[in-house]
Scaffold this motif. Structure first.
Motif, PDB file in Angstrom:
ATOM      1  N   PRO A 106       0.822  -1.218   0.000  1.00 33.43           N
ATOM      2  CA  PRO A 106       0.000   0.000   0.000  1.00 33.43           C
ATOM      3  C   PRO A 106       0.853   1.264   0.000  1.00 33.43           C
ATOM      4  CG  PRO A 106       0.103  -0.888   2.207  1.00 33.43           C
ATOM      5  CD  PRO A 106       0.849  -1.855   1.331  1.00 33.43           C
ATOM      6  N   LEU A 107       0.236   2.343  -0.440  1.00 34.60           N
ATOM      7  CA  LEU A 107       0.838   3.668  -0.369  1.00 34.60           C
ATOM      8  C   LEU A 107       0.446   4.274   0.975  1.00 34.60           C
ATOM      9  CD1 LEU A 107       2.342   5.958  -1.985  1.00 34.60           C
ATOM     10  CD2 LEU A 107       0.068   6.713  -2.724  1.00 34.60           C
ATOM     11  N   ILE A 108       1.417   4.504   1.855  1.00 36.38           N
ATOM     12  CA  ILE A 108       1.144   4.978   3.210  1.00 36.38           C
ATOM     13  C   ILE A 108       1.119   6.505   3.241  1.00 36.38           C
ATOM     14  CG2 ILE A 108       1.882   5.007   5.616  1.00 36.38           C
ATOM     15  CD1 ILE A 108       0.976   2.284   4.723  1.00 36.38           C
ATOM     16  N   ARG A 109      -0.010   7.063   3.659  1.00 33.22           N
ATOM     17  CA  ARG A 109      -0.171   8.507   3.768  1.00 33.22           C
ATOM     18  C   ARG A 109       0.007   8.987   5.206  1.00 33.22           C
ATOM     19  NH1 ARG A 109      -2.862  12.114   0.302  1.00 33.22           N
ATOM     20  NH2 ARG A 109      -2.623  14.247   1.081  1.00 33.22           N
ATOM     21  N   GLU A 110      -0.365   8.133   6.150  1.00 30.72           N
ATOM     22  CA  GLU A 110      -0.396   8.576   7.544  1.00 30.72           C
ATOM     23  C   GLU A 110      -0.210   7.389   8.471  1.00 30.72           C
ATOM     24  OE1 GLU A 110      -3.275  11.586  10.126  1.00 30.72           O
ATOM     25  OE2 GLU A 110      -4.167  10.361   8.555  1.00 30.72           O
ATOM     26  N   ILE A 111       0.604   7.571   9.514  1.00 25.45           N
ATOM     27  CA  ILE A 111       0.743   6.585  10.585  1.00 25.45           C
ATOM     28  C   ILE A 111       0.610   7.323  11.910  1.00 25.45           C
ATOM     29  CG2 ILE A 111       2.263   4.967  11.781  1.00 25.45           C
ATOM     30  CD1 ILE A 111       3.572   4.295   9.158  1.00 25.45           C
ATOM     31  N   HIS A 112      -0.209   6.774  12.789  1.00 24.51           N
ATOM     32  CA  HIS A 112      -0.343   7.355  14.129  1.00 24.51           C
ATOM     33  C   HIS A 112      -0.212   6.248  15.157  1.00 24.51           C
ATOM     34  CE1 HIS A 112      -1.549  10.187  17.232  1.00 24.51           C
ATOM     35  NE2 HIS A 112      -2.368   9.262  17.695  1.00 24.51           N
ATOM     36  N   LEU A 113       0.659   6.462  16.149  1.00 23.33           N
ATOM     37  CA  LEU A 113       0.825   5.530  17.256  1.00 23.33           C
ATOM     38  C   LEU A 113       0.045   6.058  18.449  1.00 23.33           C
ATOM     39  CD1 LEU A 113       4.696   4.889  17.080  1.00 23.33           C
ATOM     40  CD2 LEU A 113       2.861   3.738  15.820  1.00 23.33           C
ATOM     41  N   GLY A 114      -0.942   5.282  18.894  1.00 27.08           N
ATOM     42  CA  GLY A 114      -1.764   5.690  20.031  1.00 27.08           C
ATOM     43  C   GLY A 114      -1.724   4.645  21.126  1.00 27.08           C
ATOM     44  N   GLY A 115      -2.414   4.927  22.213  1.00 28.17           N
ATOM     45  CA  GLY A 115      -2.356   3.990  23.311  1.00 28.17           C
ATOM     46  C   GLY A 115      -3.483   4.163  24.303  1.00 28.17           C
ATOM     47  N   GLY A 116      -3.216   3.653  25.504  1.00 33.69           N
ATOM     48  CA  GLY A 116      -1.959   3.267  26.109  1.00 33.69           C
ATOM     49  C   GLY A 116      -0.893   4.354  26.043  1.00 33.69           C
ATOM     50  N   THR A 117       0.334   3.879  26.172  1.00 35.01           N
ATOM     51  CA  THR A 117       1.489   4.766  26.148  1.00 35.01           C
ATOM     52  C   THR A 117       2.492   4.239  25.137  1.00 35.01           C
ATOM     53  OG1 THR A 117       1.167   5.195  28.521  1.00 35.01           O
ATOM     54  CG2 THR A 117       3.261   5.876  27.558  1.00 35.01           C
ATOM     55  N   PRO A 118       2.497   4.772  23.903  1.00 34.64           N
ATOM     56  CA  PRO A 118       3.479   4.296  22.926  1.00 34.64           C
ATOM     57  C   PRO A 118       4.914   4.383  23.420  1.00 34.64           C
ATOM     58  CG  PRO A 118       1.767   5.523  21.820  1.00 34.64           C
ATOM     59  CD  PRO A 118       1.503   5.672  23.297  1.00 34.64           C
ATOM     60  N   THR A 119       5.225   5.408  24.222  1.00 36.32           N
ATOM     61  CA  THR A 119       6.596   5.529  24.713  1.00 36.32           C
ATOM     62  C   THR A 119       6.884   4.612  25.904  1.00 36.32           C
ATOM     63  OG1 THR A 119       5.839   7.548  25.854  1.00 36.32           O
ATOM     64  CG2 THR A 119       7.088   7.825  23.802  1.00 36.32           C
TER      65      THR A 119
END
Length: 456
Positions: A106-119
């Motif tokens: 796929p052609l990736i336009r956007e990535i978002h890491l959510g949570g929880g706590t990604p860090t």
């Protein structure tokens, strides 16, 4: 009471936040199937729009070391960081399963890491995750990556390594700097910690820093929130999300640490909002959509001005894709013609991906009426206005919605001029109520169960 107080009392009812339509409680699960969902994904992926705009990925990383009692997200509390790698391997397996469905990178336009706590996850493991996705994908020329971060555990390595992978935006959960409130909600970070992460991110090259603030938290007072917002204005984040606290202890037992007696009375809660809103506007921020404020230099502001603002399960965004795939436990995917949610337990999620099954457990396939209502609710949420065709205005679900909107119009919250609907300046406070008038599935169900937080 003055007019505003009268209206606030009149429209103080449970209301959805409309990150989707239909909202999750009104999904028709009887007509949903995994096969129908994947068919919907393939059809949207092969459409001309998706070929040009690409797809979005939301990745849910559920682990936290401590429970923030106000939080309504799907979380797993642990101090055992041995859970990181097995979970990320399951996420990459799920992505492979979607790649098999799509048939090509796929052609990736956007990535978002959510949570929880990604860090919560180490920088090394987050790099493993993102590299594992990118090596099997194609990057859009306007791709934008973002992640949510806890000021207390975000390291220099996190910021540098994720920036090198293409992340340019981060969101910090502040909520309130008042020590009494922080103690009650078990979310402690200092102004100095937040300032350090903000300044470091800007030095590295991050183009947008968001702060989350919440009004209506337990034991919150005007003086404390005023000091919080003064500190925020000094730090000058590019975006601010100023949310109403959603008290749903029947859904999130962690909120039972306190009772309704600890929450601000409705009059005080409204004062908290009005004070915060005025301070942000006076401080140079523009109100965008619902609950969001931005500087005029931020891409979200430009999207609103240019009519490009979009809203999905990740909130407001300055770019949109028809296909958003949610990876990870409890994540929700959106093919525009359908929604699907992954299983909510980490163990079930890992087991299903290990068996080669896309781990969705419920969803909704939109019919013609759903798509019609979705279009206009989205326009109201993002642009504050929408325009009906003559045929749409005469459609039974729309005409019924317009009838329900008559009281809102009489109260000066929305104008209905022929086929054009527009939210008034006073109506911005009641955007959820205005959209709710068009919500055919909500009105058809007439459920008495408390499903949503109050519209205030």
């Amino acid at each position: 009471m003055n007019k505003l107080e009268d209206l606030l009392e009149k429209y103080h009812v449970p209301a959805p936040r409309y990150t989707s339509y239909p909202t999750v409680p009104f999904w028709d699960e009887q007509t949903f199937s995994r096969e129908g969902w994947l068919k919907s994904v393939r059809e949207t992926f092969s459409s001309a729009a998706t070929t040009e705009e690409g797809i979005s990925l939301y990745i849910h990383l559920p682990f936290c070391e401590n429970l923030c009692t106000y939080c309504g997200c799907n979380t797993r509390i642990t101090k055992n960081h041995g859970v990181e790698l097995p979970y990320l391997q399951a996420v990459l397996r799920e992505y492979d399963l979607y790649l098999d469905t799509l048939g090509e990178a796929p052609l990736i336009r956007e990535i978002h890491l959510g949570g929880g706590t990604p860090t919560f996850f180490s920088s090394e493991n987050l790099c493993l995750l993102i590299n594992g996705i990118l090596e099997k994908s194609v990057l859009h020329e306007d791709a934008e990556f973002s992640f949510e971060a806890h000021p207390g555990n975000t390291t220099t390595a996190h910021l540098h390594d994720l920036y090198r992978l293409g992340f340019k935006r981060l969101s910090l959960g502040i909520q309130d700097f008042d020590p009494a409130v922080q103690l009650m909600i078990n979310r402690v970070q200092t102004v100095e910690e937040v300032a350090h992460i903000t300044e470091l991110a800007r030095q590295i090259g991050y183009t947008s820093v968001n702060y989350d603030l919440i009004y209506g938290l337990p034991v919150q007072q005007l003086a404390g929130l005023e000091e919080t917002i003064k500190a925020v204005l000094e730090l000058r984040p590019d975006r601010i999300a100023f949310y109403s606290y959603a008290h749903v202890p029947w859904v999130k037992p962690g909120q039972r640490r306190y009772t309704e007696k600890h929450l601000p009375e409705p009059a005080l809660k409204q004062q908290l909002y009005e004070m915060g809103r005025e301070m942000l506007r006076s401080g140079g921020y523009t109100e965008i959509g619902m609950d969001h404020f931005t500087l005029k230099t931020d891409s979200l502001y430009h999207a609103a001005v240019n009519g490009k603002l979009h809203r999905n399960f990740m909130g407001y965004t300055h770019q949109s894709t028809k296909l958003m795939i949610g990876l990870g436990v409890s994540s929700i995917s959106d093919s525009w013609a359908g929604f699907a949610q992954n299983v909510k337990k980490v163990e079930d999620y890992i087991a299903l991906t290990a068996k080669g099954e896309i781990p969705v457990f419920k969803g909704h396939l939109l019919n013609e009426e759903d798509l019609l209502i979705r279009k206009h609710i989205l326009q109201l949420m993002c642009q504050g206005k929408t325009k009906l065709t003559e045929q749409e205005r005469l459609h039974p679900v729309i005409s019924a919605g317009l009838e329900r909107m008559e009281n809102l119009s009489a109260d000066g919250l929305v104008t209905v001029n022929g086929n054009e609907l527009e939210v008034t300046p006073d109506g911005k406070r009641f955007l959820r109520n205005i959209c709710m008038a068009l919500d055919a599935r909500l009105w058809a169900s007439r459920q008495e169960t408390r499903l949503f937080s109050m519209a205030d």
